[in-house]
Structures are given as structure tokens and as C-alpha cells.
Design an enzyme around this catalytic site. Structure first.
Site, PDB file in Angstrom:
ATOM      1  CB  THR A   1       0.298  -3.693   6.140  1.00  0.00           C
ATOM      2  OG1 THR A   1      -0.962  -3.794   5.698  1.00  0.00           O
ATOM      3  CG2 THR A   1       0.991  -2.309   6.197  1.00  0.00           C
ATOM      4  CG  ASP A   2      -3.157  -7.489   3.276  1.00  0.00           C
ATOM      5  OD1 ASP A   2      -3.326  -6.435   4.508  1.00  0.00           O
ATOM      6  OD2 ASP A   2      -3.680  -7.422   2.387  1.00  0.00           O
TER       7      ASP A   2
ATOM      8  CB  SER B   1       2.211  -8.078   1.161  1.00  0.00           C
ATOM      9  OG  SER B   1       1.410  -7.826   1.867  1.00  0.00           O
TER      10      SER B   1
ATOM     11  CB  THR C   1      -1.028   0.008   1.184  1.00  0.00           C
ATOM     12  OG1 THR C   1      -1.852  -1.200   1.213  1.00  0.00           O
ATOM     13  CG2 THR C   1      -1.830   1.232   1.463  1.00  0.00           C
TER      14      THR C   1
HETATM   15  N1  ASP Z   1      -2.975  -5.389   0.591  1.00  0.00           N
HETATM   16  C1  ASP Z   1      -1.929  -4.611   0.748  1.00  0.00           C
HETATM   17  C2  ASP Z   1      -0.540  -5.253   0.680  1.00  0.00           C
HETATM   18  O1  ASP Z   1      -0.448  -6.108   1.822  1.00  0.00           O
HETATM   19  C3  ASP Z   1      -2.213  -3.808   2.247  1.00  0.00           C
HETATM   20  C4  ASP Z   1      -1.018  -2.999   2.631  1.00  0.00           C
HETATM   21  O2  ASP Z   1       0.249  -3.046   2.194  1.00  0.00           O
HETATM   22  O3  ASP Z   1      -1.397  -2.404   3.593  1.00  0.00           O
HETATM   23  O4  ASP Z   1       0.090  -5.213  -0.110  1.00  0.00           O
END
Ligand code: ASP
Length: 327
Positions: A91-92, A58, A12
Site C-alpha cells: 500500500t505504501d 512496495s 503487506t
Molecule cells: N510497507 C508495505 C508495502 O508497501 C505496506 C503495505 O503493503 O501496506 O509493501
């Protein structure tokens, strides 16, 4: 001035959506250079080198990419003129990658992961500030020797224990009952604790180039969960992490199927818990034949990573148990 290499993987922090909004965006769209131009003051923190390793959400991460990423960082960090590495990441699954790197990077130089909850195009995106602090942290001698760490929302987390605990707020992470390693105020770091668990240079998984991992699946227990799918997983994997209720518990039908899979396929089982806090000890009631290794304080997804690495070294139950105590 310190030299920091940024290894960008997407997430993200590199996400693009409707201008100003925090929803309906795609992660991993813009390059790391386009984020860095929004924080010109980084030039006072360190000399930067950029590696755009990939640019994905991710959820596209997988064991093959983890090995490639780890091998790449090990190549970078062994250079004498490199003082630290920052990895930008979604973050995932950042908690999985951070633990994998914590076990496989052979250096005590700082390796700092960071990301964002709001896309780069959002009003008040959190990514640039997290990146700014991650670079400052990677250039800080105090960040050496803590294992791979994660910087998020002014907070320093251990790569082993970090866990996403909120899927909406920008303060999205925690370190179970262990708080955090420290805080940051702008570019200054304040450390308060240290992990006792083995990592990086001392880790038995960091000594050689990674080429293969064992395959480990995760099976989630819920009231009335069918035991038959354990056998399906056992046929296709070397190990299974069981996400039990409470202290890693499950039904008698699961206990019987665990024994069947052990006898038929030699499956290695780890008992973790679907409860986010606490510790899973070995148990004579739910594991009467002592077929399961307890996950200790690792979540199922982290226990899976340790088992994938551990099974490349040994299938001896006692040795595997020792590894789970140590790491
Ligand atoms: N779906 C995103 C990822 O993990 C979420 C994020 O980065 O906050 O790439």
C-alpha cells in the site's frame, strides 16, 4: 467463466509477522497461492492464472520495475482469452504504480490493484477479502474503460487519483476531493463516477514497449528551505517537481534558483503542493518567468511519474503543459 490473471508483487497482503499481531511484520513473504487458499469461494468468480512477478515490500518499487511490470501486463492483457488482471501490491506506493499503469497499459479490460493494511498472519487480515473483491471486479464488464483502478476496503478508486491518507487504519485510501469511483458489496460492484482524464488506450504513453524513462526528482519546500539543493538535483535530473506550500509556493530564493537551473541546465520544473487537497494553477507571483508547469490535482509523486513519461516524448514547454492538463 471469465479468465483473470493475478500478477503478485508482494506487499503487506503477503506479509508475515508475529502470529495474530498487526505489527512487526515483513511485507512480501508468502506467495499468492497461500493467500488464495484462504478464500476458496474465488473459484465461483473466475478462472484464475497466477504470475508471481516478485515478492517485495512496495518501497522496493522503482521506475525500472514499473516498466517491466507494465510491459508484462500489456503482454498478458492482449491475449484474447484474458478478461482482466489483478495486481497485488504494497500500500505504501500503490498510488504511484497505479498511476504509472493507468498511463501505460494499452487495454480497456479491467486492471485492478489491491493490497492490505494487515499482514496475512494478523487476526482478521484484510488482504484476502480485498483480493476476493478485486478478482470479482476484474471479472466485471462494468469495470472496463475506467483506466487502471484500485480496490480497497469495499471502495473502487481511480488509479490516477487514489492517495494513501491513513498509515494505520484499514480504510487507508481516498481520492482527494473526488470521492471514489464506486463501492463494492461482497462481489457486486456499484459505479457512480468516471474520470475525465486520459488513460490506458487513449494515453500517448501506452502505445509502445517501455524501455527508458526520464529522470525526475522531487524537492520539498518548507519555511527556510535551502535553495542550494535544487541546483544539486538539477545537475542530476531532467526535471524537478517542486512540492510548494499552499498553492505550490516557495521563497524568493527558490524563485531565483529555479531561474538559474533553467538557464544553466534546462531543467523542467513542475509546481505541486504539499497540501493534500485542492488544485495548483499557474501563478505569476511565485513563478514570474513562467518556468513551471502546474501539477493540476496531481500529488508530487504522481506529477513526477507523468513528467518522467512526458519528457520521453517532448521537452517543449507548451506541449508539456497540455499533457499536464490532459492526464
Ligand atoms: N510497507 C508495505 C508495502 O508497501 C505496506 C503495505 O503493503 O501496506 O509493501
Amino acid at each position: 467463466m471469465k479468465k483473470i490473471v493475478i500478477v503478485a508483487t508482494g506487499g503487506t497482503i503477503a506479509g508475515v509477522g508475529e502470529k495474530g499481531k498487526t505489527v512487526a511484520y515483513h511485507a512480501g513473504e508468502i506467495n499468492i497461492d497461500d493467500i488464495l487458499v484462504t478464500i476458496p469461494d474465488v473459484k465461483h468468480l473466475a478462472y484464475l492464472e497466477i504470475v508471481q512477478f516478485m515478492n517485495v515490500d512496495s518501497n522496493e518499487m522503482n521506475p525500472d520495475i514499473w516498466m517491466k511490470l507494465s510491459n508484462t501486463i500489456n503482454q498478458i492483457i492482449k491475449c484474447d482469452d484474458v478478461d482482466g488482471v489483478v495486481v497485488t501490491h504494497g500500500t505504501d506506493t500503490i498510488e504511484e504504480t497505479s498511476y504509472f499503469l493507468n498511463l501505460t497499459i494499452h487495454s480497456d479490460k479491467p486492471v485492478v490493484l489491491t493490497g492490505a493494511m494487515r499482514p496475512a498472519t494478523a487476526t482478521s487480515a484484510d488482504g484476502p477479502y480485498n483480493l476476493y473483491q478485486a478478482i470479482a471486479l476484474a471479472a466485471n464488464d462494468e469495470a472496463k474503460g475506467h483506466g487502471v483502478i484500485v480496490l480497497f476496503s469495499n471502495t473502487i478508486y481511480s488509479g490516477r487519483d487514489i492517495q494513501k491518507v491513513n498509515n494505520y487504519k484499514i480504510d487507508a485510501f481516498d481520492q482527494k476531493s473526488f470521492g471514489c469511483l464506486g463501492y463494492m458489496q461482497d462481489e457486486r460492484a456499484y459505479f457512480f463516477s468516471k474520470t475525465f482524464k486520459t488513460h490506458t488506450v487513449q494515453s500517448m504513453f501506452s502505445n509502445e514497449k517501455l524501455e527508458k524513462l526520464s529522470s525526475v526528482a522531487i524537492a520539498y519546500y518548507y519555511a527556510g528551505a535551502d535553495e542550494a539543493y535544487l541546483e544539486y538535483l538539477a545537475q542530476h535530473n531532467d526535471g524537478i517537481v517542486l512540492v510548494g506550500s499552499g498553492n505550490g509556493n516557495f521563497s524568493k530564493a527558490w524563485v531565483r534558483m529555479i531561474e538559474t537551473c533553467y538557464q544553466k541546465y534546462g531543467t523542467v520544473f513542475v509546481r505541486a503542493s504539499r497540501v493534500p487537497l485542492g488544485i495548483v494553477f499557474s501563478d505569476h507571483v511565485f513563478d514570474p518567468n513562467q518556468r513551471c508547469i502546474s501539477s493540476n490535482t496531481l500529488s508530487a509523486q504522481k506529477a513526477r511519474i507523468l513528467l518522467m513519461l512526458a519528457l520521453t516524448k517532448t521537452t517543449d514547454f507548451k506541449e508539456l503543459k497540455t499533457i499536464f492538463k490532459k492526464y
